[in-house]
Design an enzyme around this catalytic site. Structure first.
Site, PDB file in Angstrom:
ATOM      1  N   ASN A   1      31.047  35.193  43.342  1.00 25.30           N
ATOM      2  CA  ASN A   1      32.061  34.181  43.051  1.00 25.30           C
ATOM      3  C   ASN A   1      31.750  32.808  43.646  1.00 25.30           C
ATOM      4  O   ASN A   1      32.166  31.788  43.103  1.00 25.30           O
ATOM      5  CB  ASN A   1      33.445  34.659  43.490  1.00 25.30           C
ATOM      6  CG  ASN A   1      33.533  34.933  44.972  1.00 25.30           C
ATOM      7  OD1 ASN A   1      32.587  35.420  45.588  1.00 25.30           O
ATOM      8  ND2 ASN A   1      34.679  34.625  45.559  1.00 25.30           N
TER       9      ASN A   1
ATOM     10  N   GLY B   1      32.375  40.716  50.233  1.00 30.73           N
ATOM     11  CA  GLY B   1      32.604  41.423  48.977  1.00 30.73           C
ATOM     12  C   GLY B   1      33.855  42.268  49.026  1.00 30.73           C
ATOM     13  O   GLY B   1      34.805  41.972  49.768  1.00 30.73           O
TER      14      GLY B   1
ATOM     15  N   CYS C   1      38.662  34.353  47.392  1.00 37.75           N
ATOM     16  CA  CYS C   1      39.320  35.247  48.353  1.00 37.75           C
ATOM     17  C   CYS C   1      40.444  34.545  49.099  1.00 37.75           C
ATOM     18  O   CYS C   1      41.394  35.189  49.554  1.00 37.75           O
ATOM     19  CB  CYS C   1      38.301  35.837  49.325  1.00 37.75           C
ATOM     20  SG  CYS C   1      37.314  34.607  50.182  1.00 37.75           S
TER      21      CYS C   1
ATOM     22  N   GLU D   1      32.317  33.547  59.842  1.00 33.58           N
ATOM     23  CA  GLU D   1      31.193  32.721  59.412  1.00 33.58           C
ATOM     24  C   GLU D   1      31.669  31.277  59.466  1.00 33.58           C
ATOM     25  O   GLU D   1      32.850  30.995  59.327  1.00 33.58           O
ATOM     26  CB  GLU D   1      30.746  33.109  58.010  1.00 33.58           C
ATOM     27  CG  GLU D   1      30.222  34.543  57.927  1.00 33.58           C
ATOM     28  CD  GLU D   1      29.734  34.919  56.538  1.00 33.58           C
ATOM     29  OE1 GLU D   1      30.420  34.575  55.563  1.00 33.58           O
ATOM     30  OE2 GLU D   1      28.677  35.532  56.434  1.00 33.58           O
TER      31      GLU D   1
END
Length: 480
Positions: free
Chosen positions: A154, A230, A286, A460
């Site tokens: 995505n 994911g 997300c 991250e």
């Protein structure tokens, strides 16, 4: 390069662009169904070669000064910006999002390389005063070792970049497996690193059978750290594999973000923001706002304005500059969206606008607004990952907080209010790792990105992203 301008696809192993030794898999343009490329699939021998290459490169890359490593990352950032027009077209062709969104994603990827290039110079340790005269205690930050990273389709530029830039800045090397459906963008990012002078083996790029490659990489003694973005089912599987090997893993597994809109919010001011954020990348984000919880006093006004603004969106091929919302990325998402909507309707939900597209080609689903949802509708409990906005009223703050925390996800949430007290109460009590107050734009290179609960763990981006690829080494010295 193909006739339509799509790049030829290769594996990147030990600093060389090579064909896959295990066949190919087609890449399709989600706006047209057309095949635009063939992604090479790595053989077991090629995976072994990538692992050996990474192990050899780590011995030299980890010893290179942060200044020298940073210079390569900054050069890559420069090249990405220079090539942005080409890369963003590749991204839109294989993933579907509009060009203006691809443009933002490519430039943001360059920002990550720039930021981590600088932050890698500041991975400081500390000195702890000794208890005895003539002694010293130090803690140094060192790279954890070779990394296996897995990125989804995505955000095919940003997601691989977060993993590559942070791990390389920390002194690690990285084997990255991007999504086979969107390979060209990640390869373009790595090509910038290659052209910036990256030594052989510091980054390797593999495509192939996801289950086979992930199991082989995670079980390899060369790999010391795993990073995955994911779905929850795959994240659970990789987490178990990592646990068996006693290896740390960073997991980002999606969310189901609530948006709490209170009576004192300026509806006219936030509708455009809300609609654009909801339907960005056709909802395949997300962090996307999904459950809009609107206080009763402004509920009807908010629903009416949201529906009108949604109807005004331009739907079409992402390569058209006038497009607001492109297709979904693949048939799986289209089928899943249809199932979720059918389930909601069967339980009494009302479609205010949107629904299936009547286009003959492309994975299109019209931006959809749904109200009157039953709490047990799948849409209210499963991450939609689609262009569907769910709107529901609430009475008291307590009612909103209960609904916001009802699900096991904990990635992001948003609140809109003019009251500092209300904002404080909501941000203090909603269980997520990232919060937007009166805005949806909450992530940049220098901030942590990650979730809690079933949305994953670890971060991250930001200092936290760099630290995830480092370990502490404590030394106690006595001077004779």
């Amino acid at each position: 390069m193909t006739a339509d301008g799509y790049d030829d696809l290769k594996l990147y192993i030990h600093g060389e662009w090579v064909a896959g030794a295990d066949g190919t898999s087609p890449v399709h343009n989600p706006a047209t169904y057309e095949q635009i490329g063939l992604v090479p699939l790595a053989s077991k021998e090629q995976v072994d070669k990538a692992l050996q290459s990474a192990a050899e490169a780590y011995r030299t890359w980890s010893r290179m000064s942060p200044l020298a490593r940073g210079a390569i990352l900054k050069k890559a950032a420069q090249l990405i910006r220079e090539r942005a027009d080409h890369i963003k077209r590749q991204l839109t062709m294989e993933e579907g999002k509009p060009l203006h969104e691809s443009h933002y994603e490519v430039y943001t990827s360059a920002d990550y390389f720039d930021w981590f290039a600088e932050e890698g110079k500041r991975a400081y340790g500390r000195t702890i005063p000794g208890r005895n005269a003539g002694s010293r205690q130090t803690v140094n930050r060192e790279p954890i070792g070779p990394v296996a990273a897995f990125a989804p389709w995505n955000f095919p530029a940003i997601t691989p970049t977060r993993k590559i830039a942070a791990s390389l800045a920390a002194g690690c090397v990285c084997i990255i497996k991007p999504a086979e459906e969107c390979p060209s963008t990640a390869l373009a990012i790595v090509r910038a690193l290659h052209d910036a002078g990256l030594p052989k083996g510091v980054v390797n790029v593999l495509f192939g059978n996801p289950a086979e490659i992930s199991e082989k990489l995670i079980s390899s003694p060369h790999i010391r750290k795993i990073s995955f973005t994911g779905s929850l089912p795959v994240g659970r599987l990789l987490g178990r594999l990592a646990a068996d090997e006693i290896k740390p893993i960073t997991l980002e597994l999606g969310g189901h973000a609530p948006v709490l809109v209170f009576d004192d919010a300026d509806v006219d001011a936030i509708i455009d923001l809300s609609v654009r954020s909801k339907y960005r990348n056709a909802g395949q984000v997300c962090l996307a706002p999904t459950r809009f919880l609107i206080q009763e006093g402004i509920y009807d006004k908010f629903v009416s304005a949201f529906v009108d603004r949604t109807k005004a969106l331009n739907i079409g091929n992402g390569l058209n500059p006038e497009t607001d919302v492109g297709p979904m990325a693949n048939q799986r998402r289209l089928s899943a969206t249809s199932e979720l909507v059918e389930d909601a309707i069967s339980k009494g939900a009302k479609i205010r606008t949107g629904g299936p597209s009547e286009r003959n080609a492309g994975y299109y689903w019209n931006p959809t607004v749904i109200t009157d949802l039953s709490p047990d509708a799948r849409l209210m409990n499963e991450e939609p990952f689609s262009p569907i906005a769910m709107l529901a009223p609430f009475g008291s703050m307590e009612d909103a907080l209960v609904e916001a925390n009802r699900l096991p996800y904990g990635l992001a949430a948003y609140v809109f209010t003019r009251s500092h007290k209300t904002a404080y109460e909501v941000t203090s009590n909603v269980e997520v790792a990232m919060f937007g107050v009166n805005q949806y734009s909450i992530t940049v290179a220098e901030t942590p990105f990650g979730g809690i609960k079933e949305s994953g763990f670890g971060s991250e981006g930001g200092i936290e992203g760099l630290q995830g690829y480092m370990v502490n080494k404590y030394t106690s010295e006595a001077f004779m």
